[in-house]
Each structure stands twice: as C-alpha cells, then as structure tokens.
Design a protein around this motif. Structure first.
Motif, PDB file in Angstrom:
ATOM      1  N   LEU A 165       0.831  -1.199   0.000  1.00 23.32           N
ATOM      2  CA  LEU A 165       0.000   0.000   0.000  1.00 23.32           C
ATOM      3  C   LEU A 165       0.866   1.249   0.000  1.00 23.32           C
ATOM      4  CD1 LEU A 165      -2.719  -1.025   2.636  1.00 23.32           C
ATOM      5  CD2 LEU A 165      -2.797  -1.295   0.147  1.00 23.32           C
ATOM      6  N   GLU A 166       0.248   2.400  -0.262  1.00 22.72           N
ATOM      7  CA  GLU A 166       0.988   3.654  -0.318  1.00 22.72           C
ATOM      8  C   GLU A 166       1.601   4.037   1.030  1.00 22.72           C
ATOM      9  OE1 GLU A 166      -1.902   6.522  -1.566  1.00 22.72           O
ATOM     10  OE2 GLU A 166      -3.080   6.377   0.281  1.00 22.72           O
ATOM     11  N   ASN A 167       1.082   3.459   2.118  1.00 21.52           N
ATOM     12  CA  ASN A 167       1.655   3.740   3.440  1.00 21.52           C
ATOM     13  C   ASN A 167       2.817   2.802   3.775  1.00 21.52           C
ATOM     14  OD1 ASN A 167       0.369   1.327   3.952  1.00 21.52           O
ATOM     15  ND2 ASN A 167      -0.997   2.116   5.545  1.00 21.52           N
ATOM     16  N   GLY A 168       3.193   1.954   2.825  1.00 17.72           N
ATOM     17  CA  GLY A 168       4.315   1.041   3.014  1.00 17.72           C
ATOM     18  C   GLY A 168       3.939  -0.318   3.541  1.00 17.72           C
ATOM     19  N   GLU A 169       2.707  -0.498   3.970  1.00 17.95           N
ATOM     20  CA  GLU A 169       2.281  -1.777   4.535  1.00 17.95           C
ATOM     21  C   GLU A 169       2.037  -2.794   3.434  1.00 17.95           C
ATOM     22  OE1 GLU A 169      -0.905  -3.459   7.856  1.00 17.95           O
ATOM     23  OE2 GLU A 169      -0.950  -1.356   7.232  1.00 17.95           O
ATOM     24  N   VAL A 170       2.467  -4.032   3.681  1.00 19.33           N
ATOM     25  CA  VAL A 170       2.243  -5.118   2.731  1.00 19.33           C
ATOM     26  C   VAL A 170       0.989  -5.888   3.141  1.00 19.33           C
ATOM     27  CG1 VAL A 170       3.143  -7.271   1.776  1.00 19.33           C
ATOM     28  CG2 VAL A 170       4.676  -5.326   2.147  1.00 19.33           C
ATOM     29  N   GLY A 229      -1.872   1.249  -4.208  1.00 18.48           N
ATOM     30  CA  GLY A 229      -1.155   0.036  -3.851  1.00 18.48           C
ATOM     31  C   GLY A 229      -0.740  -0.707  -5.095  1.00 18.48           C
ATOM     32  N   ARG A 230       0.431  -1.369  -5.044  1.00 15.46           N
ATOM     33  CA  ARG A 230       0.940  -2.119  -6.191  1.00 15.46           C
ATOM     34  C   ARG A 230       1.251  -3.557  -5.781  1.00 15.46           C
ATOM     35  NH1 ARG A 230       2.602   0.748 -10.677  1.00 15.46           N
ATOM     36  NH2 ARG A 230       2.687   3.030 -10.459  1.00 15.46           N
ATOM     37  N   TRP A 231       1.063  -4.471  -6.760  1.00 11.46           N
ATOM     38  CA  TRP A 231       1.470  -5.847  -6.526  1.00 11.46           C
ATOM     39  C   TRP A 231       2.978  -5.917  -6.383  1.00 11.46           C
ATOM     40  CZ3 TRP A 231      -2.321  -8.478  -4.893  1.00 11.46           C
ATOM     41  CH2 TRP A 231      -3.606  -8.366  -5.457  1.00 11.46           C
ATOM     42  N   MET A 232       3.436  -6.793  -5.549  1.00 12.21           N
ATOM     43  CA  MET A 232       4.864  -7.009  -5.405  1.00 12.21           C
ATOM     44  C   MET A 232       5.360  -7.923  -6.523  1.00 12.21           C
ATOM     45  SD  MET A 232       4.871  -7.401  -1.248  1.00 12.21           S
ATOM     46  CE  MET A 232       6.651  -7.351  -1.085  1.00 12.21           C
ATOM     47  N   GLY A 233       6.642  -7.842  -6.857  1.00  9.42           N
ATOM     48  CA  GLY A 233       7.204  -8.575  -7.985  1.00  9.42           C
ATOM     49  C   GLY A 233       7.201 -10.078  -7.783  1.00  9.42           C
ATOM     50  N   GLY A 234       7.588 -10.788  -8.863  1.00 11.93           N
ATOM     51  CA  GLY A 234       7.680 -12.236  -8.767  1.00 11.93           C
ATOM     52  C   GLY A 234       6.664 -12.978  -9.591  1.00 11.93           C
ATOM     53  N   ASP A 242      -8.550 -12.204   6.787  1.00 12.98           N
ATOM     54  CA  ASP A 242      -8.664 -11.425   8.025  1.00 12.98           C
ATOM     55  C   ASP A 242      -7.589 -10.356   8.164  1.00 12.98           C
ATOM     56  OD1 ASP A 242     -10.936 -12.679   9.012  1.00 12.98           O
ATOM     57  OD2 ASP A 242      -9.798 -14.259  10.006  1.00 12.98           O
ATOM     58  N   ALA A 243      -6.330 -10.737   7.987  1.00 10.93           N
ATOM     59  CA  ALA A 243      -5.236  -9.789   8.194  1.00 10.93           C
ATOM     60  C   ALA A 243      -5.309  -8.635   7.205  1.00 10.93           C
ATOM     61  CB  ALA A 243      -3.893 -10.506   8.084  1.00 10.93           C
ATOM     62  N   ALA A 244      -5.696  -8.935   5.965  1.00 11.16           N
ATOM     63  CA  ALA A 244      -5.818  -7.885   4.954  1.00 11.16           C
ATOM     64  C   ALA A 244      -6.936  -6.915   5.303  1.00 11.16           C
ATOM     65  CB  ALA A 244      -6.061  -8.505   3.580  1.00 11.16           C
ATOM     66  N   VAL A 245      -8.071  -7.442   5.744  1.00 14.21           N
ATOM     67  CA  VAL A 245      -9.180  -6.568   6.143  1.00 14.21           C
ATOM     68  C   VAL A 245      -8.754  -5.660   7.293  1.00 14.21           C
ATOM     69  CG1 VAL A 245     -11.486  -6.522   7.171  1.00 14.21           C
ATOM     70  CG2 VAL A 245     -10.992  -8.090   5.299  1.00 14.21           C
ATOM     71  N   ALA A 246      -8.041  -6.205   8.267  1.00 12.63           N
ATOM     72  CA  ALA A 246      -7.579  -5.393   9.401  1.00 12.63           C
ATOM     73  C   ALA A 246      -6.693  -4.244   8.916  1.00 12.63           C
ATOM     74  CB  ALA A 246      -6.829  -6.268  10.400  1.00 12.63           C
ATOM     75  N   SER A 247      -5.779  -4.532   7.984  1.00 14.39           N
ATOM     76  CA  SER A 247      -4.896  -3.491   7.448  1.00 14.39           C
ATOM     77  C   SER A 247      -5.692  -2.440   6.684  1.00 14.39           C
ATOM     78  CB  SER A 247      -3.841  -4.112   6.527  1.00 14.39           C
ATOM     79  OG  SER A 247      -2.987  -4.961   7.244  1.00 14.39           O
ATOM     80  N   LEU A 248      -6.654  -2.883   5.879  1.00 11.81           N
ATOM     81  CA  LEU A 248      -7.441  -1.957   5.077  1.00 11.81           C
ATOM     82  C   LEU A 248      -8.322  -1.065   5.950  1.00 11.81           C
ATOM     83  CD1 LEU A 248      -8.422  -4.442   2.235  1.00 11.81           C
ATOM     84  CD2 LEU A 248      -6.852  -2.497   2.024  1.00 11.81           C
ATOM     85  N   VAL A 249      -8.888  -1.633   7.002  1.00  6.33           N
ATOM     86  CA  VAL A 249      -9.704  -0.824   7.922  1.00  6.33           C
ATOM     87  C   VAL A 249      -8.853   0.250   8.580  1.00  6.33           C
ATOM     88  CG1 VAL A 249     -10.950  -0.873  10.128  1.00  6.33           C
ATOM     89  CG2 VAL A 249     -11.486  -2.558   8.355  1.00  6.33           C
ATOM     90  N   ARG A 250      -7.686  -0.129   9.093  1.00  2.00           N
ATOM     91  CA  ARG A 250      -6.804   0.860   9.736  1.00  2.00           C
ATOM     92  C   ARG A 250      -6.407   1.967   8.760  1.00  2.00           C
ATOM     93  NH1 ARG A 250      -4.234  -3.766  11.788  1.00  2.00           N
ATOM     94  NH2 ARG A 250      -2.570  -3.533  10.226  1.00  2.00           N
TER      95      ARG A 250
END
Length: 411
Positions: free
Chosen positions: A269-274, A294-299, A328-336
């Motif tokens: 994400l633009e805030n640096g969080e993956v 937000g951008r997809w990471m390489g690979g 779950d973890a992604a939703v938590a990050s997106l809410v914050r």
C-alpha cells in the motif's frame, strides 16, 4: 439457503431471531447476528437468548461463567432488542433437547443463572424509556445482496477461501470499535461515511445509480475484486470490468487470475504496509485522474508491480477499488488505513475484547461498554460520564470494566 432480509421483514409486524454466543469463538462473530437484526428492523426481538450450556448428542457447550449470561443479554439489548426471552425457563429432563440447559436445571431450584436474570431485570428498570428507542449511531455500512449471495453459493463455487468477506469486514470494524451496520441495495445510505461492497459481481443499473449518488454526495465507497461482472440474470456483462461501475471506480481490469487454495499474493500500500490477498487477484489500469494506492509485489510475470489498489475522486467522495479478496489480516490493514486516512474514528480506545456501542436520540447519548473477557479491561478516550448500572464515574477519561462487565455511560 440465503434469505432476502428486506423482503422478509417487510411482511412482518416484528422481527426476531435466536442468539447463541457459544456457537462462536469470538464475540465479534456472534455480534454479527445482532448487527444484522438491528439493520433489518430496529428495534427487534430475541425469542431465544442463550442462558446455559447447550448442545446435541454430538456436542455440548461450556457452561457460561459468572456474569457471562448477563453480559450476553445486555449485548442483545444494547444492540436494540426490546423483547428478550431466555431459552429456556427450565431444562427439559427428556428428549433431544435435554442437553439445552435453561435458567433452571431439572431440579427446579433457584441457582446462579436465575440470580443473574433477576439482577438483569432490576437493572433494566433503571434505564430511561428514551434509551430503548435510541438507535445506534451510523458510521460504516457493509452491503449484502440476495442476488450476489445466491450467485456466490450456487454458481461461483470456486471462491472457497474468499467466502465470507462481509463477515470479516463487520468483525474487524466491531473489534476496532467503529460503528458498523449491514446495508442492502434498498437501504437508506444517508449519514454513512463509508460503504463497503465486497465483490459486488451483480451490479444492476439501479444499484449503480445509488452508489454514484452516495459517492457524489461525499461518501467513501470500497469495491472489491470482480465488481460489476454480471447483470441481474447472472450473465457476464459484455464490457471491460468493472462494467457499469468503471466510471465510478475510475479503473479497468486488465488481467486477472484465480489463486490456488491457501495461496496469497502480496501488495504494498501507499503507506508502506504489505497486504496479502487470496482467491482471486486483478491487474488494474487506472483511468484518467485515478490514483494508484497500492501495487502488486514482484515475482509474477502477469502482475509484476502493476496497480492492485486504486483511489478515485468522484464528486465530493472517493471510491477505492481493491483488486483482490481480503482474508482477516488484509481486512484489518485496510480498515486501519482507510478509516485513518478519512478520520473515521473509533468510539473509544480499548482492546478487541471490549465491545462498544453508542446510541443517540435527540440530545441524549448513551455509550455502552462490554467486556467479553475473563480479565479486567481498561477503556480510554472517554468523555465525562457516569455508569447508569453501577454509579461509577469515568476518571481521567478512563473506565475499568470487571470481567464480563457491562457499563452504560449516559444520563
């Protein structure tokens, strides 16, 4: 199967459901039934409120600990239940439901559970009548839709790990102490700051028009991957996804891929969080004026570092398009991230073991605090006030809840 909630309650004088918290591992799961009930019909009723351990031949719940039965009953009432009936009065000594224990055991003698029920009745008599008609305040709504639910369960059976994202958003918002309701395509969306539409595949013109009006008027909209794919007949729209939602979202889907079950795909994400997404991911092409958030990471040659999350200003509001299913973890990050960026603040500062509800009517305000844990919990960031139930006061902006404790701050 799924039920069209708004159509159901339209034909009822009074809506009610059964509430059994011990079927869930965390309070934020069982609370979702109450969120749904009050969103469909405020006030509502509880015809069966769990009072003791319950089960069938295959299982048996744990016995509610001291104060827990009272807490669950208060939780239902604080969400908006104006009728509450414990299940059951006396444990049946025979038949399949002899495992469902009531207020009284088969010996028909008063016990700890009947004492808690009596104490609850005495506490309820101390509440002002205006409280019972005061609705919970609005901040965020998560949209459900009968047609999309039917599609998800009967046609798009490959979703697997991605199913239930509505519940993940509601649960995280509850644990974050941000007021949340359920909404349907026919719901009144006024006074909501944020509307979450996880994977709105079927997006008919009438709903798109309502969403455009919501954002244009200043609302924040979150759309998930596969939005706008289908029409009301569940036929794929012959247009680049997200179809009729493209102008509102400010984005087109260039490529997509299903992910193997349990596989994750990371985006920064633009805030640096993956953030790790699952099930289904998309490579996005922002339209003119749309920001990459937000951008997809390489690979992965299909995605590389292409856009994964976008933000598009539309009228006075903003649309976020999230190109993946969120565990779950992604939703938590997106809410914050999104709630913080748009100043959607929690009602108070507390751990995820505390449930908080604010209800208002006119100039009156009540803030309910509930401790779902077996240890004391401190709640901070409170304004001055007294607990109607205990007479204790907020001190230095804080209030300590006893294990399974309930407080109602107000007049």
């Amino acid at each position: 199967g799924n039920i069209n909630g708004p159509d159901l309650v339209a034909g009822l004088d009074y809506f009610s459901h059964d509430q059994y918290p011990l079927f869930n591992k965390h309070w934020s799961q069982s609370a979702q039934n109450l969120v749904q009930a009050r969103s469909l019909s405020f006030p509502f009723g509880l015809l069966e409120q769990q009072s003791g351990p319950g089960g069938q031949m295959q299982y048996l719940h744990a016995t509610p600990r001291p104060g827990q039965m009272r807490l669950w009953a208060w939780e239902s009432i604080l969400h908006g239940a104006n009728i509450l009936s414990f299940f059951r009065w006396r444990t049946c000594p025979y038949g399949a439901e002899q495992h469902w224990h009531g207020l009284l055991d088969p010996d028909n003698r008063d016990n700890r559970r009947t004492a808690e029920a009596r104490a609850l009745g005495e506490e309820l008599r101390t509440l002002p009548k205006a409280f019972f008609d005061a609705p919970p305040i609005r901040a965020v709504a998560v949209m459900k839709d009968f047609d999309n639910e039917t599609n998800n369960w009967r046609i798009n059976t490959y979703a697997r790990e991605g199913r239930g994202e509505h519940g993940r958003w509601i649960g995280e918002l509850l644990r974050s102490h941000i007021p949340v309701d359920l909404a349907w395509p026919v719901s009144d969306l006024s006074n909501y700051a944020l509307l979450v539409c996880p994977h709105l595949k079927i997006a008919p013109p009438k709903l798109v028009k309502r969403l455009r009006a919501f954002v244009k008027g200043g609302g924040i909209l979150i759309l998930g991957a596969q939005a706008g794919l289908k029409d009301i007949n569940c036929h794929l729209v012959e247009a680049t996804p997200p179809g009729l939602l493209a102008t509102l979202a400010g984005v087109e889907v260039q490529e997509w891929s299903a992910l193997p079950e349990t596989a994750l795909r990371g985006a920064r994400l633009e805030n640096g969080e993956v953030v790790q997404f699952n099930t289904f991911v998309e490579r996005l092409r922002p339209l003119a004026g749309t920001e990459i958030a937000g951008r997809w990471m390489g690979g992965d040659a299909l995605f590389e570092t292409s856009p994964a999350v976008t933000r598009h200003r539309f009228g006075k509001g903003v649309t976020y398009y999230i190109g993946g299913y969120a565990p779950d973890a992604a939703v938590a990050s997106l809410v914050r991230w999104i709630a913080g960026k748009h100043s959607i603040a929690p009602l108070a500062i507390a751990s995820s073991e505390v449930e908080i509800i604010e209800r208002r009517r006119g100039g009156a305000r009540w803030l309910a605090l509930m401790n779902h844990s077996d240890s004391p919990q401190r709640v901070g960031g409170l304004r001055r006030g007294d607990d109607i139930l205990s007479g204790r006061s907020v001190e230095d902006g804080e209030f300590v809840l006893e294990p399974y404790g309930v407080a109602l701050l107000g007049k």
